[in-house]
Design an enzyme around this catalytic site. Structure first.
Site, PDB file in Angstrom:
ATOM      1  N   HIS A 153      -4.340 -19.901 -10.462  1.00 39.56           N
ATOM      2  CA  HIS A 153      -5.516 -19.645  -9.607  1.00 39.56           C
ATOM      3  C   HIS A 153      -5.160 -18.735  -8.435  1.00 39.56           C
ATOM      4  CE1 HIS A 153      -7.480 -22.969 -11.767  1.00 39.56           C
ATOM      5  NE2 HIS A 153      -6.352 -23.628 -11.587  1.00 39.56           N
ATOM      6  N   SER A 274      -3.752   8.568   2.180  1.00 39.55           N
ATOM      7  CA  SER A 274      -5.165   8.587   2.554  1.00 39.55           C
ATOM      8  C   SER A 274      -5.478   9.888   3.269  1.00 39.55           C
ATOM      9  CB  SER A 274      -5.480   7.391   3.460  1.00 39.55           C
ATOM     10  OG  SER A 274      -6.722   7.572   4.112  1.00 39.55           O
ATOM     11  N   LYS A 280      -1.473   4.830   5.311  1.00 43.27           N
ATOM     12  CA  LYS A 280      -1.789   4.235   4.017  1.00 43.27           C
ATOM     13  C   LYS A 280      -0.820   4.683   2.924  1.00 43.27           C
ATOM     14  CE  LYS A 280      -4.621   1.946   2.773  1.00 43.27           C
ATOM     15  NZ  LYS A 280      -5.950   2.383   2.306  1.00 43.27           N
ATOM     16  N   GLU A 287      -3.767   1.317 -10.079  1.00 36.00           N
ATOM     17  CA  GLU A 287      -5.211   1.107 -10.093  1.00 36.00           C
ATOM     18  C   GLU A 287      -5.863   1.854 -11.254  1.00 36.00           C
ATOM     19  OE1 GLU A 287      -6.383   2.349  -6.216  1.00 36.00           O
ATOM     20  OE2 GLU A 287      -5.602   0.562  -5.230  1.00 36.00           O
TER      21      GLU A 287
END
Length: 480
Positions: A153, A274, A280, A287
């Site tokens: 979980h 970024s 960043k 992804e």
């Protein structure tokens, strides 16, 4: 192309919806190989002269050379790769080119080409899967003792080793390769010679073309042969499951590389910045791998929907099989390459992992097991006692291993100081020696088994000593 049946050419809109050369040109190698095998068989059976066969084969090889050199001009008016190749062949050798299509149809021709293409794609994908597995095995050997939290979980559950976690993906990928190999065995039948749908009256030898093209046997039913796309569906189903596994791993890389976790760091090769926030560091490669499952699974769904309502035998709907399959198989190949690269460059922060492994009372199950094993407490009672100990530790703001023996005695008198031998995360993972468990020596044993299976060479399990690699860790986190 249509001869005397039609008096007018196709409307521009008809040409637009009908032409497939924009995507099926990539079948040129398979198309030419199938035509060479077909022409050779026709000559061997006396349907073609040897002179016509030689001219056809020489011309086809020249067509392939032009395509590969980039000098071939593809025509939308000729619809597809099959007619483009045949038209160019006619320009080169004249009348013999018109004899090539004897005893075959575009229906069995495209079915043969596409089977050959999917077979080649499967071989490439299985090789890529094996490469990724070996990369994971190598990292698992290096991280066999690296302790991290195991989750259920996405909540801290029990400590495991990072090597054990990586080996879980080796197992998944092993099943993926097996599915592709199973699909390959089923697809490896030759449709060539089925013609449009009913076979042919010419005395062809389908065993000969099957052997020439590396098929195990000819297809047994001409109707099925030209209308079957199970081989594509199976490949796409295997691709979807494999992409799902890659997506799960990519999701973990995204989570682990976040500042909140800090378990791993992806190299500059697989990260981006970024446009507005200079601090960043985005795990974009992971992804994008995570997103590819949508395209791949979508291809499977798309083709299932195309095929579900088609009567036997061939319908033009089936032209919609190729674009989605090409895109899906390309996407999976790219994803496998990206994940292999990320695994190879991954930097592991063992200190952060070890610290997180001890949080959330992750050794509570070890306490319950100790009560059963040493104090002879029924497991359900041990579960209840352990829950009380966890509640006490929460009130005191410490971990289970920081409770004193006096604290434990207030929970249950049967707990002795021996319990501290099982409460540390290192002790916990080393105790999980059941087959398939997370113990470091188990990890090395499973890694050796897989390395042997993947390389075909006998491999002995490595010892724990000195398994740490260089440049892959932020610290030892107290692990010996």
């Amino acid at each position: 192309m249509w001869g005397g049946r039609f008096s007018a050419g196709p409307d521009a809109i008809m040409e637009e919806i009908n032409a497939s050369i924009g995507f099926d040109h990539r079948l040129y190698r398979q198309d030419i190989a199938g035509s060479i095998a077909h022409a050779t068989m026709l000559a061997e059976t006396g349907i073609l002269t040897q002179a016509d066969r030689d001219a056809i084969v020489a011309g086809l090889k020249e067509v392939q050379s032009e395509i590969e050199a980039g000098t071939f001009t593809f025509s939308r008016a000729l619809e597809d790769i099959h007619m483009n190749v045949e038209a160019r062949l006619k320009e080169m050798i004249g009348e013999p080119a018109g004899r090539l299509h004897t005893a075959r149809s575009r229906n069995d021709q495209v079915a043969t080409d596409f089977r050959l293409y999917v077979r080649d794609a499967i071989d490439t994908l299985v090789a890529q899967i094996r490469t990724l597995q070996l990369e994971l095995v190598g990292r698992a050997e290096t991280e066999a003792e690296t302790i991290m939290p195991g989750f259920t979980h996405l909540q801290s559950a029990q400590p495991v080793t990072f090597g054990h976690h990586l080996m879980a993906y080796v197992e998944m990928l092993g099943r993926d390769a097996g599915r592709f190999e199973d699909a390959r065995r089923r697809l490896n039948e030759n449709p060539l010679g089925s013609a449009a749908l009913a076979g042919t009256s010419f005395p062809i030898d389908r065993e000969m073309t099957s052997a020439a093209l590396g098929f195990d046997r000819p297809t047994a039913n001409s109707l099925d042969a030209v209308s079957d796309r199970d081989f594509v569906l199976e490949a796409l189903a295997a691709a979807s499951i494999c992409a799902m596994h890659l997506s799960r791993f990519a999701e973990e890389l995204v989570i682990w590389s976040s500042a909140q976790f800090g378990f791993v760091r992806l190299s500059d090769k697989f990260s981006t910045g970024s446009s507005i926030m200079p601090q960043k560091r985005n795990p974009d490669a992971a992804e994008l791998v995570r997103a590819k499952i949508g395209r791949i699974m979508g291809a499977l769904t798309s083709l299932l929907v195309v095929m579900k309502g088609l009567p036997l035998a061939y319908s033009k709907d089936m032209q919609e099989d190729k674009q989605v399959a090409f895109d899906a198989l390309d996407s999976l190949s790219l994803s496998l390459a990206a994940v292999t690269g990320m695994v190879g460059d991954l930097v592991v922060d063992r200190t952060r992992m070890a610290a997180a492994a001890g949080s959330g009372f992750s050794t509570a199950t070890d306490l319950a097991d100790w009560l059963v094993r040493v104090a002879n407490v029924p497991f359900r009672d041990a579960h209840h006692i352990t829950g009380q100990a966890v509640a006490l530790a929460e009130r005191k703001g410490c971990g289970l291993d920081a409770l004193t023996i006096e604290d434990f005695k207030t929970v249950d008198e049967r707990i002795t100081s021996q319990v501290f031998k099982v409460l540390g995360v290192e002790n916990s993972v080393r105790s999980r020696t059941s087959f398939g468990g997370t113990a470091p020596q188990n990890v090395l044993g499973q890694a050796a088994r897989w390395r042997s299976a993947l390389t075909g060479e006998p491999v002995e399990a490595l010892s724990l000593k000195g398994r740490r690699g260089h440049g892959h860790a932020g610290g030892d986190g107290g692990v010996e």
